[in-house]
Motif scaffolding. Sequence first.
Motif, PDB file in Angstrom:
ATOM      1  N   LEU B 589      85.931  19.741  85.513  1.00 22.56           N
ATOM      2  CA  LEU B 589      85.521  21.149  85.682  1.00 22.56           C
ATOM      3  C   LEU B 589      86.586  21.947  86.428  1.00 22.56           C
ATOM      4  CD1 LEU B 589      81.758  21.406  86.695  1.00 22.56           C
ATOM      5  CD2 LEU B 589      82.919  22.486  84.792  1.00 22.56           C
ATOM      6  N   SER B 592      89.396  23.089  84.129  1.00 23.17           N
ATOM      7  CA  SER B 592      89.172  24.212  83.229  1.00 23.17           C
ATOM      8  C   SER B 592      89.017  25.517  83.992  1.00 23.17           C
ATOM      9  CB  SER B 592      87.956  23.952  82.334  1.00 23.17           C
ATOM     10  OG  SER B 592      86.804  23.727  83.108  1.00 23.17           O
ATOM     11  N   ILE B 593      88.645  25.443  85.255  1.00 20.49           N
ATOM     12  CA  ILE B 593      88.418  26.709  85.972  1.00 20.49           C
ATOM     13  C   ILE B 593      89.676  27.221  86.659  1.00 20.49           C
ATOM     14  CG2 ILE B 593      87.748  25.990  88.312  1.00 20.49           C
ATOM     15  CD1 ILE B 593      85.270  27.852  87.884  1.00 20.49           C
ATOM     16  N   PRO B 595      92.640  29.103  87.587  1.00 21.40           N
ATOM     17  CA  PRO B 595      93.339  30.217  86.925  1.00 21.40           C
ATOM     18  C   PRO B 595      94.846  30.015  86.872  1.00 21.40           C
ATOM     19  CG  PRO B 595      92.159  30.959  88.912  1.00 21.40           C
ATOM     20  CD  PRO B 595      92.095  29.473  88.894  1.00 21.40           C
TER      21      PRO B 595
END
Lengths: 314, 660
Positions: B589, B592-593, B595
């Motif tokens: 997770l 994918s988060i 930035p």
Amino acid sequence: MNQITKEMRDLARELLASGEVKGLIGWTKGSRWYLTPPLFITRPEEAEQLYFDQFAVNNLTGLLLDYRYGDDKIALFVKGCDSRGIVRLLQDHQIKREKVLVIGVPCMGMSDKKAVTDPRQPVELPLLDKCLECRYPNPVIADRLIGGALVSGEPSEPKGLTASEAAKRGVGSKQADRFAQVKAIEAMSADEKYAFWQAQHEKCLRCYACRNICPACNCRECIFESDKKGWVNKSATPTDNAFFAVTRAMHVAGRCVECGECERVCPMDIPIMALNRKVIQDINELFGESDAGTDLDGKMPLGLFKNDDPEEFM
Amino acid sequence: MKRIGVFVCHCGSNIANTVHCEKVAQVAKDFPGVVLSTDYKYMCSEPGQVMIQEAIREHNLDGYVVAACSPRMHEPTFRKCAARAGMNPYMVEQVNIREQCSWVHANKEKGTEKSIDLLRMGVAKVVKNEPLYSTTIPVTKRSLVIGGGIAGIQAALDIANAGYPVTLLDREHTIGGRMAQVDKTFPTLDCSACILTPKMVEAAQHPNIELMTYAEVEAVDGFVGNFDVTIRKKARYVDFDQCTGCGACTEKCPKKVPSEFEMELGMRKAIYTPFPQAVPNKPIIDAKHCRYLLDGKCGICKKVCPTGAVDYEQKDELIVERFGAIVVATGFEQFDISAYEEYGAGKIPDVITGLHLERLMNASGPTAGKIKRPSDGKVPEKIVFVKCVGSRDEAKGRPYCSKACCMYVAKHATLLKEKMPNSKSYIFYMDVRTPGKNYEEFYARTQNEYDAQYIRGRVSKIFQVGDKLIVRGEDSLLGRPVEIEADLVVLAAGMDPRGDAKDLARTLGISYDQHGWFTEAHPKLQPVETHTAGIYLAGACQGPKDIPDSVAQASAAAVKAAGLLSKPELTSEAMTALCDEAICSGCGLCQSICPYKSIEIKSINERYHGQMRQRRVSNVNQGLCQGCGACTVACPSGAMNLKGFTNDQILAEVDALCQR
Ligand SMILES: Cc1cc2nc3c(=O)[nH]c(=O)nc-3n(C[C@H](O)[C@H](O)[C@H](O)COP(=O)(O)OP(=O)(O)OC[C@H]3O[C@@H](n4cnc5c(N)ncnc54)[C@H](O)[C@@H]3O)c2cc1C
Ligand code: SF4
Ligand code: SF4
Ligand code: SF4
Ligand code: SF4
């Protein structure tokens, strides 16, 4: 013996005999008429013990976590609601796709054994709430299908051998009420809410049944068992229970697949789904409607940085 | 237990007026770990810092908390102060008792109480601080300038002259921006092209500048010093290496299209250069209108091109290039006047905007500089200007002043009178704003020498009667309605942010205000920086500006960019995320988060019940991580921690607050 049970046994025998899988997780007839607990088998002759009926309610997917680091391929049966747990585990990279063989079964709706009054007297039981509210009665993912089950990644009507029975029993008939309890609690005053939840949390035994059954609760080390001091007290006091309840809900935020198992297994009848649904409702409002664990390639709303994420607070 | 010092600052009377600083310092003496607690008038002053340094040595402090202003102001000061005394700079916490206490509370007792609470939290946190170290990262000594208007050109020239390579990128196929459309410029009335085109040519020929027109920024990865920018080079259908710019293709192309550059007052071809001095001065094919590209018929340009430069097969090309610094200079758009239905805007052809008039006045414009009405080509005599159209109008969502309109309207009135001595200009205004060198004088001349009539008041309606435009309004100075029969109406349309400014901001990771103007890091002290290190702003993209302001800001941004590029290397963020592999479940997770794409999932081998097994865990690239903390909140397992803001530290603060 019902047709689905027969197909289950045949397929299990075949899979184990051929060596395609090393083990298989299903259900077996329990010690009472209203019990159909999980069963793990490794030999073809054990297939005879498999059984499926309206009490095969346990979501078996969480059990795969016991095999997450192993190399053995495991087969397991999933109903529609359970199957989203498979997607959960795959998306969370807790199981490898090639190490699990998913067998989809159709579902007639599971009965609520809490309505049993006389353990010796089989009677017609009402459906579980989660089955009345069910939106995914068909598996969302499967490698094999029995009982005429069909795969559907969208909310759908019950399909397969049990379709008419499911319809008659009212599976999915209360879909629209999914957020009814959330709305009712939201309508309370702050004091009423506090009193409501405090009364609930006072009951919690911290047995962790809710956590243990949950396919989204797949951390290696649960924070509630962490030896790090200061996080949360392990004793079952109302304050710590409240902290536990909210933390549990937040830890599955965006990942809860709404199988409803946490609430079903809670021995104290704590309305756990109300918290899960509140989180789901908020996420839907903020990031658009989505159902966790229905699309293997779909991105999780809380697991993604997007340029147009809402940022009202900035 | 660590030895902690506490320093409470009065900030003159800024804090001391609403907070009992001595009392705060006194109470803090009893906090666990505190071995010294004192207060002083200005902690950030030289004597204040010397005092802290001496205390560090004398009391052998492991860390300290300063209760003062916002860490945004002075955290670097107090970190450096620690470093000078031999303390790791990350063993310092700053508690904000100014913006969060004295400035927002009137009651001194309450302000004091809250200060004590904040300080208690700060002390609890600093006890858990660990020394942190930053590493160094290389700087790519190249800059990207996005937008080739006057601001972008100036920034590119200045950076290039400082000795660094620059890529000057524009989405249009020529640089020049709005200034290229403008006829003459206030307050000197020199011809816009005459002062702009030399700069365009200089940019094109500068050995340090690479022109990249007809290109757009698609994605930006990386961070200050090393941005990886994905650029889409749009298909031009003309091979610039072969094209000599002879123009044979344009001449023969049968397809005519309203020219955007001429504000649709004139026509262009489907294969075209927008104006004679365009840079680069080679044509491109507008795929939306080319007959060959649309339905395979025609192909004339290819036939007539003597060098075989026309290439219908050309495709967009995506390239990724690395830059150390980025200057954003994407300018503005003219407000869309059709929002003013009461002015017939967009419906009555002779109700035009300032930019239309610029083109009508321009000698190389569609009318060769003769002022003719769009509807019938008649030379207008009475011209009405309406100011603040799409500016200072809450109802249209444009509360801001567009800054250049007052002056360009004065310029227009002056030039019209010069061109057509018999004409008369009427100017409806709310206020006349002329803050700028020689601006007020220019405005005075417009009234006194060029006979422009200024009428204070808003126009309520414009409509057509015969071939006249009736402008109905109110003279608010005389307090009576006015009606003017005009031949031409010019709406001084305000400046809007680019329609896609917000998208670009998100791509770049910079912020914008409610309208879409890019926001500077500090309105007074950091007017050209953004909140994203290494990205600077120039020109009207940051807010309405005229040319002198745009140029000045461009040079300022260039200095910032060159200053960054001149550094041998950058220190990386020390407060980065760190994964506890023992706890990490490898869910990904965090990956994918993130930035900044700083996280990779790696595989580790570990012994488990006597057997080796592989397991996925997260791995943060310490050079890339910017310490935003997104991963730490996404991690369901609590395996991810932000150094300097660990879960433990935050919990200690919460605990401290609860213990009051
Ligand atoms: C009618 C009128 C008259 C004016 N007269 C005067 C005057 O007389 N004197 C004066 O001082 N000022 C005048 N101004 C103001 C002047 O036009 C501006 O100050 C000036 O153009 C601002 O320059 P800029 O480079 O910031 O923006 P722009 O001129 O808008 O240039 C921006 C450039 O960026 C490019 N771009 C935009 N978005 C992107 C993107 N996403 N990617 C790549 N490229 C992009 C555009 O193609 C353009 O080339 C006038 C304005 C108007 C409307
Ligand atoms: S939180 Fe409850 S409903 Fe959600 S996935 Fe876990 S067990 Fe199922
Ligand atoms: S199952 Fe119920 S009682 Fe047990 S820990 Fe969960 S909420 Fe508490
Ligand atoms: S803190 Fe986490 S999310 Fe943020 S940049 Fe670092 S690794 Fe990425
Ligand atoms: S989110 Fe947490 S558990 Fe998942 S990979 Fe990242 S650090 Fe590990």
